[in-house]
Design a protein around this motif. Structure first.
Motif, PDB file in Angstrom:
ATOM      1  N   PHE A  61      -8.032 -16.601  42.419  1.00 14.04           N
ATOM      2  CA  PHE A  61      -8.083 -15.764  41.220  1.00 14.04           C
ATOM      3  C   PHE A  61      -8.756 -16.506  40.059  1.00 14.04           C
ATOM      4  N   THR A  62      -8.360 -17.786  39.850  1.00 11.68           N
ATOM      5  CA  THR A  62      -8.964 -18.530  38.724  1.00 11.68           C
ATOM      6  C   THR A  62     -10.462 -18.714  38.952  1.00 11.68           C
ATOM      7  N   SER A  63     -10.859 -18.926  40.199  1.00 11.69           N
ATOM      8  CA  SER A  63     -12.281 -19.108  40.469  1.00 11.69           C
ATOM      9  C   SER A  63     -13.051 -17.824  40.212  1.00 11.69           C
ATOM     10  N   LEU A  64     -12.440 -16.674  40.608  1.00  6.63           N
ATOM     11  CA  LEU A  64     -13.113 -15.390  40.382  1.00  6.63           C
ATOM     12  C   LEU A  64     -13.217 -15.088  38.887  1.00  6.63           C
ATOM     13  N   VAL A  65     -12.074 -15.176  38.199  1.00  5.50           N
ATOM     14  CA  VAL A  65     -12.046 -14.865  36.769  1.00  5.50           C
ATOM     15  C   VAL A  65     -12.834 -15.921  35.980  1.00  5.50           C
ATOM     16  N   PHE A  82     -16.294 -15.428  33.857  1.00  7.16           N
ATOM     17  CA  PHE A  82     -16.274 -15.679  32.419  1.00  7.16           C
ATOM     18  C   PHE A  82     -17.269 -16.780  32.044  1.00  7.16           C
ATOM     19  N   PHE A  83     -17.388 -17.766  32.935  1.00  6.19           N
ATOM     20  CA  PHE A  83     -18.317 -18.856  32.689  1.00  6.19           C
ATOM     21  C   PHE A  83     -19.755 -18.327  32.671  1.00  6.19           C
ATOM     22  N   LEU A  84     -20.050 -17.437  33.609  1.00  3.92           N
ATOM     23  CA  LEU A  84     -21.380 -16.812  33.638  1.00  3.92           C
ATOM     24  C   LEU A  84     -21.636 -16.051  32.348  1.00  3.92           C
ATOM     25  N   TYR A  85     -20.604 -15.312  31.900  1.00  4.54           N
ATOM     26  CA  TYR A  85     -20.730 -14.558  30.650  1.00  4.54           C
ATOM     27  C   TYR A  85     -21.026 -15.503  29.480  1.00  4.54           C
TER      28      TYR A  85
END
Lengths: 340, 262
Positions: free
Chosen positions: A318-322, A326-329
């Protein structure tokens, strides 16, 4: 004053997340269910508190501690390497821990040794062995020690990953599945002992981090500048490296690798409080302590809320997905304005 | 006997397996103004980093006030020598005030906040470099000249008696060059020892004092700044012709390489 207010707000957000984490519970089992189950007992309050201390509280405490530790370790390593992509896992800590855990699961099962799960112990030893090998490799190449640390860490991470695949290939299907699940990262711990163990390491390493806050500022400006201001660069580099590794290893040993916390949180905190470490480290600890329990709350209930499914999404996934999204954003939103 | 601040004896330095400085011996006394000149690759920056105690020696010794540099703690060296390298490639969002405050590192204990003496030193450095208006700006947003003043202010905040500057005025516009020369002269006038690597030969003329010329890792000559009037020797050092011009009222001199018009 404004920054003081920020810390107060962050502390209140953590309280809110902690309250939600306990009251919402896991896959439909809330704090109310614990109370109702205890109501029939001889001493309902004691029974209720005991059951809370068994599962929900350790989970919240470990989430808080792991989030804070990984975020602080990430901030330290990004400054040491002056690289925004450095994270607690860049140096092979998680791969080393995973290899240790994989070997333990395959060879020793899931027993206890001196009251500590063998898998956690092996993971911790694996992480420290990996970190030490990386450090020794870097010491052999004088002059460019920081760049070599980074490259050696990445390389040892790849080697450990290959060995993990080999162990999984040779292991029985059941063990192989256990290894895979361990590597997804989870905050499912029983009792407070793992929390105390990780807390002892985190307190030690966190103290070193606070002691080195000015060294970290200067290392971020470059080793030449740091040395000319009076920083003993080799000593500080060694202390930062080993304390960040210890912070990470203490968490990974119990929770498995939980990705993106150490990468993402320092970026968010720099935009909140700036790059100086006497503010940044505290902010990272607070935001990390909020982020991971919040992710855990969502991960363990997401499938229940959406499909009344009692299975939980592993918090590391979950942390990797979220975190990744968010990092990409952040990258797209900030463009080339800043390197971090 | 002249009070000696720093002394190099038979210093040889290797970098990446290549000898960059060979058998360098020199003395710089307290309160001197020294310009280091020489063509690219002569070893000027290496000499300066060596004098700052930042590089390992292949042979020889560097002494600071008679003590071998390699036996001194970095904090002790930083209290006596402030060094501004040629390039600073990372700012990463630090504010001007935060960068200047790093100059106090060697004076404060790790867990102690800056005290009144530290704030006073920072305020004096800010005032000397005229940075009061920029204190809360991010260094990333400053011009090259403003950034150079910030690094110089951080070095001044160290309150060391010796200032080593590696090409402080290169890539700056004339106004910023004049401003930096004013700051350097003010430091030297206050009794500080100034060692400056000069890309532009007019900088030694503006600073006065002594000139150390390096060529291929060795000292070519070490003389008072008037030696720069020997343009033939300069021509041999740099491999090009120079002309010396005197100002109309004889109060200024300038050196220029001769460029023939097409």
């Amino acid at each position: 004053m404004r920054r003081g207010l920020l810390y107060v707000v962050l502390a209140m957000v953590w309280l809110a997340v902690a309250a939600c984490s306990l009251t919402v519970g896991t896959t439909g089992v809330s704090i109310g269910d614990y109370w109702r189950a205890a109501a029939g007992a001889e001493r309902p309050l004691t029974c209720f508190l005991k059951s809370l201390a068994e599962l929900p509280l350790p989970r919240l405490a470990m989430g808080t501690l792991a989030g804070a530790a990984l975020a602080v370790a990430g901030a330290m390593l990004q400054s040491l390497f002056r690289n925004p992509l450095a994270s607690p896992y860049t140096l092979g800590v998680s791969s080393g821990a995973s290899l240790g855990a994989a070997i333990a699961i395959t060879c020793a099962g899931t027993g206890l040794w001196l009251g500590i799960p063998v898998v956690s112990l092996a993971a911790f030893v694996g992480a420290l062995v990996c970190v030490s090998v990386v450090y020794l490799v870097a010491r052999l190449r004088q002059g460019q020690a920081t760049a070599t640390l980074l490259l050696a860490g990445l390389t040892l991470g790849f080697i450990s990953s290959a060995l993990i695949v080999l162990v999984m290939f040779l292991a029985e299907i059941r063990d192989s599945d256990h290894i895979l699940r361990w590597m997804m990262g989870s905050l499912e711990i029983v009792g407070m002992n793992p929390v105390w163990e990780a807390l002892a390491l985190a307190a030690l390493a966190g103290g070193v981090a606070a002691y080195l806050h000015r060294d970290l500022d200067l290392l971020m400006m470059g080793e030449l500048v740091a040395a000319s201001r009076g920083v003993s660069v080799r000593r500080s580099r060694r202390l930062v490296y080993f304390s960040a590794s210890l912070l990470t290893a203490g968490v990974v040993a119990h929770c498995g690798p939980i990705g993106f916390v150490g990468l993402l949180i320092p970026h968010i905190c720099r935009s909140l409080v700036g790059p100086t470490h006497h503010r940044l480290l505290g902010a990272c600890a607070l935001v990390g302590a909020i982020f991971l329990p919040l992710c855990d709350l969502l991960a363990r209930n997401m499938l229940w809320w959406l499909a009344a499914e009692s299975r939980q999404i592993p918090v590391g996934v979950f942390t990797s997905l979220v975190g990744g999204s968010f990092f990409l954003y952040l990258l797209l939103a900030r463009g080339n304005r800043t390197a971090l | 006997m002249v009070a000696m601040a720093i002394e190099a004896q038979g210093v040889t330095v290797r970098r990446m397996g290549r000898i960059v400085l060979q058998d360098i011996s020199l003395r710089i006394a307290d309160g001197e103004r020294v310009s280091v000149i020489g063509p690219n690759g002569a070893g000027k920056s290496t000499l300066m980093a060596t004098l700052a105690g930042l590089l390992p020696l292949a042979a020889g010794a560097v002494r600071l006030d008679g003590q071998p540099m390699n036996r001194l703690r970095r904090r002790e060296i930083a209290r006596r020598i402030a060094y501004v390298p040629q390039s600073h490639d990372g700012y990463l969002g630090f504010r001007v005030r935060e960068v200047i405050e790093t100059g106090r590192y060697a004076h404060v204990e790790p867990l102690t906040p800056l005290g009144p003496r530290d704030h006073q030193a920072v305020a004096e450095a800010v005032s000397a470099c005229g940075l009061a208006e920029l204190l809360d700006r991010s260094v990333d947003t400053l011009s090259g000249g403003e950034r150079q003043k910030v690094w110089l202010a951080a070095a001044l905040a160290q309150q060391s008696s010796m200032l080593l500057l590696d090409e402080p005025t290169s890539a700056l516009d004339p106004a910023h060059q004049v401003e930096l020369i004013r700051i350097m002269n003010a430091f030297a006038a206050g009794g500080g020892t100034l060692v400056v690597i000069c890309h532009d030969l007019n900088l030694p003329l503006a600073l006065g004092g002594r000139v150390i010329a390096l060529q291929a890792g060795r000292v070519s000559f070490d003389q008072p700044v008037a030696a720069l009037e020997d343009t033939e020797r300069l021509g041999r050092l740099f491999g090009t012709r120079f002309e010396l011009h005197h100002g109309a009222e004889g109060r200024s001199r300038s050196l220029h390489p001769v460029v023939t018009e097409p």
